[in-house]
Design an enzyme around this catalytic site. Structure first.
Site, PDB file in Angstrom:
ATOM      1  N   SER A 135       0.836  -1.196   0.000  1.00  0.00           N
ATOM      2  CA  SER A 135       0.000   0.000   0.000  1.00  0.00           C
ATOM      3  C   SER A 135       0.878   1.256   0.000  1.00  0.00           C
ATOM      4  O   SER A 135       1.761   1.383  -0.846  1.00  0.00           O
ATOM      5  CB  SER A 135      -0.953  -0.042   1.201  1.00  0.00           C
ATOM      6  OG  SER A 135      -1.951   0.951   1.103  1.00  0.00           O
ATOM      7  N   ASP A 288      -8.754  -6.687  -4.878  1.00  0.00           N
ATOM      8  CA  ASP A 288      -8.364  -5.327  -4.491  1.00  0.00           C
ATOM      9  C   ASP A 288      -8.988  -4.317  -5.453  1.00  0.00           C
ATOM     10  O   ASP A 288      -8.836  -4.425  -6.669  1.00  0.00           O
ATOM     11  CB  ASP A 288      -6.839  -5.202  -4.521  1.00  0.00           C
ATOM     12  CG  ASP A 288      -6.310  -3.977  -3.800  1.00  0.00           C
ATOM     13  OD1 ASP A 288      -7.093  -3.040  -3.541  1.00  0.00           O
ATOM     14  OD2 ASP A 288      -5.110  -3.952  -3.483  1.00  0.00           O
ATOM     15  N   HIS A 317      -8.120  -5.094  -0.531  1.00  0.00           N
ATOM     16  CA  HIS A 317      -6.812  -4.517  -0.223  1.00  0.00           C
ATOM     17  C   HIS A 317      -6.267  -5.024   1.105  1.00  0.00           C
ATOM     18  O   HIS A 317      -5.058  -5.249   1.245  1.00  0.00           O
ATOM     19  CB  HIS A 317      -6.937  -2.993  -0.203  1.00  0.00           C
ATOM     20  CG  HIS A 317      -5.631  -2.284  -0.055  1.00  0.00           C
ATOM     21  ND1 HIS A 317      -4.632  -2.361  -1.003  1.00  0.00           N
ATOM     22  CD2 HIS A 317      -5.145  -1.476   0.937  1.00  0.00           C
ATOM     23  CE1 HIS A 317      -3.598  -1.639  -0.612  1.00  0.00           C
ATOM     24  NE2 HIS A 317      -3.880  -1.103   0.559  1.00  0.00           N
TER      25      HIS A 317
END
Length: 339
Positions: A135, A288, A317
């Protein structure tokens, strides 16, 4: 385990043109650096995490896992602007003698990486055997691999990208709008904007978990049809963040998130990514919706000689936090293969 603190010598100039009169960096380490100094694994953390990797990334900093502290000297530095020890909005501005709050200067992902580099030098870290980020942590990792291509031996990029997309930025702006709608945001106190922060977190969580994750875990119970589990879950998650974070740091880091563009000043993203010399593994997550598998495959295609793998998860995610068994199964062979 409390973090260690490194204080950088002198002021820290930011890419945005501002200057921090002082910079403190909070960090954790696991294991020991060997005599050859070639066993460093550096973890770049995500949005509201801290530098204590074993606390937020379950079953990774353990014997036999990809961050095995018996094998690696694992380092994680808390990012600039955060709530967890590194200089941020709740720290005192030496020029005023009061906390920065909303006047904390704007900064970029590159500034975060430059702070990491200062700490690496202070710790005597030369070459980094493994640089891993998921991320926003991946934003940092890809930037560092481009900034110092000869320093990074192996690079693991999980659910991330080389540039913040309009979709990413729209998610962040929606969260900022929620914070700014709280009439207390802007007041000079650490608990300002907490209702807005709770709403922002609840909004963000929709994109982190996605529909499959919610539909799998938040179905209503038949014995109490008037109580919606999804509602109480959103409220709980907002309140939970407010107990451990602050609105000023959250807002500032979202701003920094949106500056991410590894191609800025380097001839564009593709030209920048061609600089990477590290053996690279790109990992997507099937569901995601922040960094889609298609985007992850594109990132893989732009990094010379990289590998691509996917985690199969209904948790979107957040799969990089939940599916640690799959992650270990991908990372361990990657660390053993010959370049």
């Amino acid at each position: 385990m409390d973090p260690q603190i490194y204080t950088a010598p002198g002021p820290f100039e930011l890419e945005t043109g501002h200057t921090l009169p002082e910079l403190r960096i909070a960090y954790h380490t696991y294991g020991r650096m060997n005599a050859a100094r070639d066993n460093v694994a550096w973890v770049c953390h995500a949005l509201t995490a801290n530098s204590e990797v074993a606390d937020w990334w379950p079953h990774t900093v353990e014997k036999g896992r990809f961050l095995d502290p018996e094998r690696w000297f694992v380092v994680c530095a808390n990012i600039l602007g955060s709530h967890y020890g590194t200089t941020g909005p709740l720290h005192v501005n030496p020029a005023t003698g009061r906390p920065w709050y909303g006047t904390f200067p704007s900064f970029t992902i590159r500034d975060i990486v430059r702070a990491h580099r200062l700490l690496a030098e202070a710790l005597g870290v030369g070459r980094i055997a493994l640089l891993v980020g998921s991320s926003v942590g991946g934003f940092q990792a890809v930037e560092w691999a481009v900034m110092e291509p000869e320093r990074i031996e192996r690079l693991a990029l999980i659910a991330t990208d080389a540039k913040a997309s309009p979709w990413n930025i729209a998610i962040d702006e929606t969260q900022r709008m929620a914070i700014e709608a709280d009439s207390t945001y802007g007041e000079e106190r650490p608990d300002a904007g907490m209702k807005g922060l709770a709403a922002a977190r609840a909004l963000g969580l929709l994109s982190y978990r996605g529909p499959e994750g919610y539909n799998l875990t938040q179905q209503d119970r038949e014995e109490n049809p008037a109580l919606h589990r999804a509602c109480t879950y959103q409220q709980y998650q907002g309140e939970k963040l407010c107990r451990r974070y602050n609105a000023y740091s959250y807002h500032a880091i979202l701003d920094a998130f949106d500056t991410h563009d590894v191609g800025r000043g380097r001839g564009g993203v593709e030209a920048a990514l061609r600089r990477i010399r590290a053996r690279t593994l790109v990992v997507g997550i099937t569901t995601d919706i922040i960094f889609t598998p298609a985007e992850m495959r594109r990132l893989h295609g732009q990094i010379p000689g990289s590998l691509y793998r996917e985690i199969d998860s209904p948790f979107a995610h957040d799969g990089f936090l939940v599916e640690y068994e799959q992650l270990n199964a991908l990372l361990l062979p990657f660390l053993e293969e010959k370049a």
